[in-house]
Design a protein around this motif. Structure first.
Motif, PDB file in Angstrom:
ATOM      1  N   ASP A 123     -13.680  -0.285   2.301  1.00  0.00           N
ATOM      2  CA  ASP A 123     -12.992  -1.338   2.935  1.00  0.00           C
ATOM      3  C   ASP A 123     -11.686  -1.147   3.607  1.00  0.00           C
ATOM      4  OD1 ASP A 123     -14.975  -3.294   2.023  1.00  0.00           O
ATOM      5  OD2 ASP A 123     -13.938  -3.612   0.023  1.00  0.00           O
ATOM      6  N   ARG A 127     -10.679  -1.801   7.542  1.00  0.00           N
ATOM      7  CA  ARG A 127      -9.460  -2.421   8.129  1.00  0.00           C
ATOM      8  C   ARG A 127      -8.543  -1.628   9.103  1.00  0.00           C
ATOM      9  NH1 ARG A 127      -9.275  -4.633   2.531  1.00  0.00           N
ATOM     10  NH2 ARG A 127      -7.653  -3.114   1.938  1.00  0.00           N
ATOM     11  N   ASP A 168     -17.599  -4.107  10.775  1.00  0.00           N
ATOM     12  CA  ASP A 168     -17.535  -5.225   9.644  1.00  0.00           C
ATOM     13  C   ASP A 168     -18.409  -5.380   8.797  1.00  0.00           C
ATOM     14  OD1 ASP A 168     -14.726  -5.136  10.458  1.00  0.00           O
ATOM     15  OD2 ASP A 168     -14.754  -7.025  11.428  1.00  0.00           O
TER      16      ASP A 168
END
Length: 327
Positions: A123, A127, A168
């Protein structure tokens, strides 16, 4: 604005005058009789008078039209073009490949986020890498994900929004639980071979724990160096971990050294962002910029105009001749 593609053709403008003065028409004097009653004499002999081999002098109209048509034809040969406003085109001068580890070890929640919380390794990577992709405007970006297998998630493209959307959507374990780092580098090299751009950058994000590659990461890095692929490795994880969860900095450092690149350790999300800023500073974005001005040819208009003027003049002369006969 109108420009001429071959302006040297205008040197042909005085050509008819040069021919007229230096290559004049053949003239010859011959003896002749002049009969005021020639037509009656011919008719009595049963003959019909016809035009002889006489070159008639041209009228001012004919000379003017001939000069105008010659000028138009020379202008057409000079390739006149209407030039538009400059248009700038930008195209990629470098291909950037991102190879991201999505094996089971990337599911560990030991990565410090910017707010101090512990988040999943993948994660945090998504980002920061997403922001890096957004900043690649003008470059081509490709995405490889690897676990037990390596896959091209996105081929080289300038559609950065699609690459980020595919990033994503990736999840830990989609490519299997193990890590085939060497195979991922090999797949990246194979993908680079389809590119005609010589400047190539491969960024590998992994914990470095290769657990099943058919090709060792070091051998793959050596091949990448021979292929002219610049490689940067980024370590994501805890160097103090155990087993497959431990960050293998030595392997990632050896890979970068073998490929003539650099290794960076991402201790937290802020450090990972700083690494990408350093990458931008060391290997700034490269874009080929070309400027061109659209051109619209105009020669066919001049040729059509000269033909129309010639036909109109012939029609006018024929009308004058017919009128004189009727008179």
């Amino acid at each position: 604005m109108i420009e001429f593609g071959h302006p040297f053709v205008f040197l042909m403008l005085p050509l008819p005058l040069l021919i007229y003065f230096f290559l004049p028409a053949h003239r010859q004097r011959v003896a002749a009789f002049r009969f005021p009653f020639f037509r009656e004499l011919a008719r009595s002999a049963g003959q019909e008078p016809q035009a002889g081999a006489i070159v008639f002098s041209r009228t001012r109209l004919q000379n003017g039209v001939a000069i105008l048509i010659w000028g138009l034809l020379v202008c057409a040969l000079a390739n006149p073009e209407r030039v538009g406003e400059p248009i700038t085109q930008e195209k990629a001068a470098r291909d950037v490949m991102l190879a991201i580890d999505i094996s089971g070890s990337m599911d560990q929640r030991d990565f410090p986020a910017a707010d101090g919380q512990r988040v999943q390794r993948l994660d945090a990577v998504k980002r920061v890498v997403g922001d890096f992709i957004d900043a690649r405007d003008g470059e081509r970006v490709a995405l490889i994900v690897f676990g037990a297998k390596a896959f091209v998630q996105a081929p080289f493209t300038e559609d950065l929004a699609t690459v980020r959307a595919l990033l994503d959507q990736t999840e830990v374990g989609m490519a299997g639980p193990h890590t085939v780092l060497g195979d991922a580098i090999g797949l990246a090299i194979k993908t680079f071979q389809t590119s005609e751009i010589e400047d190539r950058l491969l960024i590998v994000l992994s914990d470095g724990a290769d657990t099943g590659s058919r090709m060792t990461p070091i051998n793959a890095a050596a091949i990448a160096a021979r292929e002219g692929v610049e490689m940067i490795t980024i370590g994501v994880g805890d160097p103090r971990g155990t087993g497959e969860q431990r960050l293998d900095e030595r392997t990632l450092t050896d890979i970068a050294t073998t490929a003539g690149g650099q290794y960076f350790f991402a201790g937290d999300e802020t450090a990972l962002g700083d690494i990408y800023e350093r990458i931008d500073a060391q290997t700034p974005k490269k874009i080929d910029v070309s400027v061109y001005r659209p051109k619209k040819p105009l020669a066919h208009f001049l040729i059509a105009l000269s033909a129309a003027i010639g036909l109109a003049t012939l029609g006018l002369l024929y009308a004058f001749k017919t009128r004189r006969r009727l008179a």
